[in-house]
Design a protein around this motif. Structure first.
Motif, PDB file in Angstrom:
ATOM      1  N   GLY A  17      11.863   7.779 -13.360  1.00  0.00           N
ATOM      2  CA  GLY A  17      10.928   8.519 -12.525  1.00  0.00           C
ATOM      3  C   GLY A  17       9.505   8.476 -13.027  1.00  0.00           C
ATOM      4  O   GLY A  17       8.588   8.966 -12.358  1.00  0.00           O
ATOM      5  N   GLY A  18       9.304   7.874 -14.207  1.00  0.00           N
ATOM      6  CA  GLY A  18       7.961   7.742 -14.754  1.00  0.00           C
ATOM      7  C   GLY A  18       7.220   6.577 -14.119  1.00  0.00           C
ATOM      8  O   GLY A  18       7.773   5.831 -13.299  1.00  0.00           O
ATOM      9  N   PHE A  19       5.966   6.387 -14.525  1.00  0.00           N
ATOM     10  CA  PHE A  19       5.095   5.449 -13.834  1.00  0.00           C
ATOM     11  C   PHE A  19       4.453   4.440 -14.786  1.00  0.00           C
ATOM     12  O   PHE A  19       4.150   4.753 -15.939  1.00  0.00           O
ATOM     13  CB  PHE A  19       3.989   6.208 -13.096  1.00  0.00           C
ATOM     14  CG  PHE A  19       4.507   7.152 -12.048  1.00  0.00           C
ATOM     15  CD1 PHE A  19       4.825   6.685 -10.772  1.00  0.00           C
ATOM     16  CD2 PHE A  19       4.698   8.495 -12.339  1.00  0.00           C
ATOM     17  CE1 PHE A  19       5.313   7.547  -9.810  1.00  0.00           C
ATOM     18  CE2 PHE A  19       5.191   9.367 -11.378  1.00  0.00           C
ATOM     19  CZ  PHE A  19       5.495   8.889 -10.103  1.00  0.00           C
ATOM     20  N   LEU A  20       4.224   3.243 -14.252  1.00  0.00           N
ATOM     21  CA  LEU A  20       3.516   2.177 -14.936  1.00  0.00           C
ATOM     22  C   LEU A  20       2.266   1.844 -14.135  1.00  0.00           C
ATOM     23  O   LEU A  20       2.344   1.558 -12.937  1.00  0.00           O
ATOM     24  CB  LEU A  20       4.397   0.935 -15.055  1.00  0.00           C
ATOM     25  CG  LEU A  20       3.720  -0.347 -15.537  1.00  0.00           C
ATOM     26  CD1 LEU A  20       3.274  -0.221 -16.990  1.00  0.00           C
ATOM     27  CD2 LEU A  20       4.658  -1.552 -15.368  1.00  0.00           C
ATOM     28  N   PHE A  21       1.102   1.896 -14.784  1.00  0.00           N
ATOM     29  CA  PHE A  21      -0.164   1.527 -14.167  1.00  0.00           C
ATOM     30  C   PHE A  21      -0.588   0.156 -14.685  1.00  0.00           C
ATOM     31  O   PHE A  21      -0.703  -0.044 -15.896  1.00  0.00           O
ATOM     32  CB  PHE A  21      -1.273   2.525 -14.545  1.00  0.00           C
ATOM     33  CG  PHE A  21      -1.174   3.873 -13.899  1.00  0.00           C
ATOM     34  CD1 PHE A  21      -0.041   4.650 -14.017  1.00  0.00           C
ATOM     35  CD2 PHE A  21      -2.244   4.384 -13.178  1.00  0.00           C
ATOM     36  CE1 PHE A  21       0.038   5.911 -13.445  1.00  0.00           C
ATOM     37  CE2 PHE A  21      -2.185   5.637 -12.596  1.00  0.00           C
ATOM     38  CZ  PHE A  21      -1.036   6.408 -12.723  1.00  0.00           C
ATOM     39  N   LEU A  22      -0.854  -0.759 -13.766  1.00  0.00           N
ATOM     40  CA  LEU A  22      -1.420  -2.053 -14.106  1.00  0.00           C
ATOM     41  C   LEU A  22      -2.824  -2.141 -13.524  1.00  0.00           C
ATOM     42  O   LEU A  22      -3.235  -1.283 -12.744  1.00  0.00           O
ATOM     43  CB  LEU A  22      -0.550  -3.184 -13.546  1.00  0.00           C
ATOM     44  CG  LEU A  22       0.908  -3.234 -14.017  1.00  0.00           C
ATOM     45  CD1 LEU A  22       1.656  -4.366 -13.324  1.00  0.00           C
ATOM     46  CD2 LEU A  22       0.996  -3.392 -15.531  1.00  0.00           C
ATOM     47  N   GLY A  23      -3.576  -3.178 -13.900  1.00  0.00           N
ATOM     48  CA  GLY A  23      -4.868  -3.396 -13.284  1.00  0.00           C
ATOM     49  C   GLY A  23      -4.690  -3.885 -11.852  1.00  0.00           C
ATOM     50  O   GLY A  23      -3.657  -4.468 -11.500  1.00  0.00           O
ATOM     51  N   HIS A  24      -5.688  -3.659 -11.012  1.00  0.00           N
ATOM     52  CA  HIS A  24      -5.562  -4.065  -9.606  1.00  0.00           C
ATOM     53  C   HIS A  24      -5.350  -5.562  -9.475  1.00  0.00           C
ATOM     54  O   HIS A  24      -4.667  -6.015  -8.541  1.00  0.00           O
ATOM     55  CB  HIS A  24      -6.800  -3.619  -8.831  1.00  0.00           C
ATOM     56  CG  HIS A  24      -6.827  -2.144  -8.559  1.00  0.00           C
ATOM     57  ND1 HIS A  24      -5.861  -1.510  -7.808  1.00  0.00           N
ATOM     58  CD2 HIS A  24      -7.698  -1.173  -8.944  1.00  0.00           C
ATOM     59  CE1 HIS A  24      -6.131  -0.217  -7.729  1.00  0.00           C
ATOM     60  NE2 HIS A  24      -7.238   0.012  -8.417  1.00  0.00           N
ATOM     61  N   SER A  25      -5.907  -6.347 -10.386  1.00  0.00           N
ATOM     62  CA  SER A  25      -5.720  -7.797 -10.324  1.00  0.00           C
ATOM     63  C   SER A  25      -4.341  -8.220 -10.819  1.00  0.00           C
ATOM     64  O   SER A  25      -3.990  -9.398 -10.738  1.00  0.00           O
ATOM     65  CB  SER A  25      -6.793  -8.504 -11.154  1.00  0.00           C
ATOM     66  OG  SER A  25      -6.715  -8.104 -12.512  1.00  0.00           O
ATOM     67  N   GLU A  26      -3.557  -7.269 -11.303  1.00  0.00           N
ATOM     68  CA  GLU A  26      -2.232  -7.572 -11.877  1.00  0.00           C
ATOM     69  C   GLU A  26      -1.091  -7.018 -11.044  1.00  0.00           C
ATOM     70  O   GLU A  26       0.063  -7.065 -11.467  1.00  0.00           O
ATOM     71  CB  GLU A  26      -2.151  -6.985 -13.291  1.00  0.00           C
ATOM     72  CG  GLU A  26      -3.224  -7.491 -14.226  1.00  0.00           C
ATOM     73  CD  GLU A  26      -3.403  -6.631 -15.462  1.00  0.00           C
ATOM     74  OE1 GLU A  26      -3.772  -7.179 -16.508  1.00  0.00           O
ATOM     75  OE2 GLU A  26      -3.187  -5.400 -15.373  1.00  0.00           O
ATOM     76  N   ALA A  27      -1.396  -6.468  -9.871  1.00  0.00           N
ATOM     77  CA  ALA A  27      -0.364  -5.787  -9.088  1.00  0.00           C
ATOM     78  C   ALA A  27       0.814  -6.696  -8.749  1.00  0.00           C
ATOM     79  O   ALA A  27       1.970  -6.247  -8.708  1.00  0.00           O
ATOM     80  CB  ALA A  27      -0.975  -5.221  -7.802  1.00  0.00           C
ATOM     81  N   MET A  28       0.543  -7.979  -8.537  1.00  0.00           N
ATOM     82  CA  MET A  28       1.619  -8.889  -8.171  1.00  0.00           C
ATOM     83  C   MET A  28       2.618  -9.069  -9.301  1.00  0.00           C
ATOM     84  O   MET A  28       3.787  -9.387  -9.050  1.00  0.00           O
ATOM     85  CB  MET A  28       1.038 -10.250  -7.765  1.00  0.00           C
ATOM     86  CG  MET A  28       0.291 -10.227  -6.441  1.00  0.00           C
ATOM     87  SD  MET A  28       1.325  -9.614  -5.071  1.00  0.00           S
ATOM     88  CE  MET A  28       2.622 -10.861  -5.047  1.00  0.00           C
ATOM     89  N   ILE A  29       2.185  -8.865 -10.534  1.00  0.00           N
ATOM     90  CA  ILE A  29       3.109  -8.991 -11.667  1.00  0.00           C
ATOM     91  C   ILE A  29       4.197  -7.924 -11.556  1.00  0.00           C
ATOM     92  O   ILE A  29       5.385  -8.201 -11.696  1.00  0.00           O
ATOM     93  CB  ILE A  29       2.357  -8.862 -13.001  1.00  0.00           C
ATOM     94  CG1 ILE A  29       1.253  -9.913 -13.108  1.00  0.00           C
ATOM     95  CG2 ILE A  29       3.322  -8.988 -14.173  1.00  0.00           C
ATOM     96  CD1 ILE A  29       0.339  -9.735 -14.305  1.00  0.00           C
ATOM     97  N   GLY A  30       3.777  -6.680 -11.305  1.00  0.00           N
ATOM     98  CA  GLY A  30       4.764  -5.611 -11.157  1.00  0.00           C
ATOM     99  C   GLY A  30       5.636  -5.800  -9.935  1.00  0.00           C
ATOM    100  O   GLY A  30       6.852  -5.562  -9.968  1.00  0.00           O
ATOM    101  N   SER A  31       5.056  -6.272  -8.837  1.00  0.00           N
ATOM    102  CA  SER A  31       5.823  -6.474  -7.609  1.00  0.00           C
ATOM    103  C   SER A  31       6.899  -7.535  -7.806  1.00  0.00           C
ATOM    104  O   SER A  31       8.010  -7.417  -7.282  1.00  0.00           O
ATOM    105  CB  SER A  31       4.885  -6.882  -6.471  1.00  0.00           C
ATOM    106  OG  SER A  31       3.916  -5.882  -6.230  1.00  0.00           O
ATOM    107  N   SER A  32       6.575  -8.564  -8.572  1.00  0.00           N
ATOM    108  CA  SER A  32       7.527  -9.657  -8.761  1.00  0.00           C
ATOM    109  C   SER A  32       8.723  -9.244  -9.612  1.00  0.00           C
ATOM    110  O   SER A  32       9.738  -9.936  -9.631  1.00  0.00           O
ATOM    111  CB  SER A  32       6.821 -10.850  -9.406  1.00  0.00           C
ATOM    112  OG  SER A  32       6.438 -10.549 -10.745  1.00  0.00           O
ATOM    113  N   MET A  33       8.625  -8.107 -10.312  1.00  0.00           N
ATOM    114  CA  MET A  33       9.721  -7.665 -11.176  1.00  0.00           C
ATOM    115  C   MET A  33      10.599  -6.634 -10.492  1.00  0.00           C
ATOM    116  O   MET A  33      11.461  -6.028 -11.120  1.00  0.00           O
ATOM    117  CB  MET A  33       9.156  -7.111 -12.481  1.00  0.00           C
ATOM    118  CG  MET A  33       8.456  -8.160 -13.319  1.00  0.00           C
ATOM    119  SD  MET A  33       8.055  -7.590 -14.975  1.00  0.00           S
ATOM    120  CE  MET A  33       9.692  -7.363 -15.685  1.00  0.00           C
ATOM    121  N   GLY A  34      10.387  -6.413  -9.214  1.00  0.00           N
ATOM    122  CA  GLY A  34      11.259  -5.519  -8.462  1.00  0.00           C
ATOM    123  C   GLY A  34      11.013  -4.051  -8.702  1.00  0.00           C
ATOM    124  O   GLY A  34      11.874  -3.222  -8.387  1.00  0.00           O
TER     125      GLY A  34
END
Length: 289
Positions: free
Chosen positions: A260-277
């Motif tokens: 339930g916790g959160f991970l913040f990435l940079g806006h230019s890195e959003a696709m990295i998190g999306s690709s990991m499901g």
């Protein structure tokens, strides 16, 4: 014994050879995850000059011979090399929508996960904290909220560079750097030097005691960090990593985030998190389901 500088123009005529650049780039990729394309050779050349002068080497060649020689120079020099080559661009309230989201939504969701705790303690980890601006920004937001909502918090800032961590611990910054801090927060949490000519400010002790800093290399295979962190911030760092290293770092970070916790990435890195499901809850913000 290394060669000493014999004349002022000797150093100026030296430069970083392509072969030495390749060796340094490979070393930095292996140890830090940082990828340096060939067009960054001039940048690395310039960044190393101060350190080369400090050690008294005559040329880049001599410095690299010392690093990669058989006398163990690399082990003694690695931290200085890290401090010389790492980029530490950061600001207070950088990408401010992330802090608005934290204040307006995410803290409430995190507190709702622990309804039986009368005074829960939230944990935030700034995983590439640089000089501490991100960690202290989060501290300002959370402390202002803690006045209304009943919770405590602790913040950890980590970075591979000891040079920037030293500044983070002292919490002294150029006055211009805190201009993005909202006036109501600056009035409470930013202290100005008695002599206005100093041009510096310091973060108030109220916040400094809630934030601690330590050295950490994201390329390490394990991290000495609690495994019930509520928010991890790793913004604008993974863009310098190879794809496989990006995914490995995120996987290790998530091992320290509570469900339930959160991970913040940079806006230019959003696709990295999306690709990991991961479950995306806002631009570049992901929830660990």
């Amino acid at each position: 014994m290394h060669r000493q500088i014999a004349a002022s123009n000797l150093y100026e005529e030296s430069s970083l050879r392509p072969a030495d650049y390749d060796r340094l780039a490979g070393l930095l990729s292996q140890r830090l995850g940082i990828k340096l394309p060939s067009n960054k050779r001039s940048m690395l050349d310039v960044r190393l000059r101060g350190r080369i002068r400090e050690l008294g080497f005559a040329t880049h060649d001599a410095y690299c011979d010392h690093l990669f020689g058989d006398d163990g120079g690399l082990d003694a020099e690695m931290q200085h090399l890290v401090d010389a080559v790492t980029t530490n661009k950061t600001d207070f309230f950088r990408e401010p929508d992330h802090f608005d989201l934290m204040r307006n939504r995410l803290v409430a969701e995190l507190l709702a996960l622990r309804p039986r705790e009368s005074n829960p303690r939230l944990k935030l980890w700034s995983a590439a904290s640089s000089n501490g601006a991100e960690a202290y920004t989060a501290a300002m937001v959370l402390q202002a909220m803690a006045d209304t909502y009943r919770f405590r918090f602790a913040i950890l800032g980590t970075d591979v560079s000891m040079r920037v961590l030293a500044q983070a611990r002292t919490a002294v910054y150029p006055a211009d750097m805190v201009r993005p801090v909202p006036a109501r927060l600056a009035e409470r949490f930013v202290l100005h030097a008695r002599d206005s000519r100093a041009g510096t400010v310091r973060i108030a002790p109220e916040l400094r005691r809630l934030v601690r800093f330590s050295t950490l290399n994201l390329m390490d295979q394990s991290y000495d960090v609690d495994r019930d962190v509520d928010i991890v911030m790793l913004r604008n760092v993974l863009i310098y990593f190879e794809k496989a290293d990006q995914e490995a770092v995120i996987a290790r970070l998530l091992g320290h985030v509570r469900t339930g916790g959160f991970l913040f990435l940079g806006h230019s890195e959003a696709m990295i998190g999306s690709s990991m499901g991961l479950e995306q809850v806002a631009p570049a913000v992901f929830r660990k389901s």
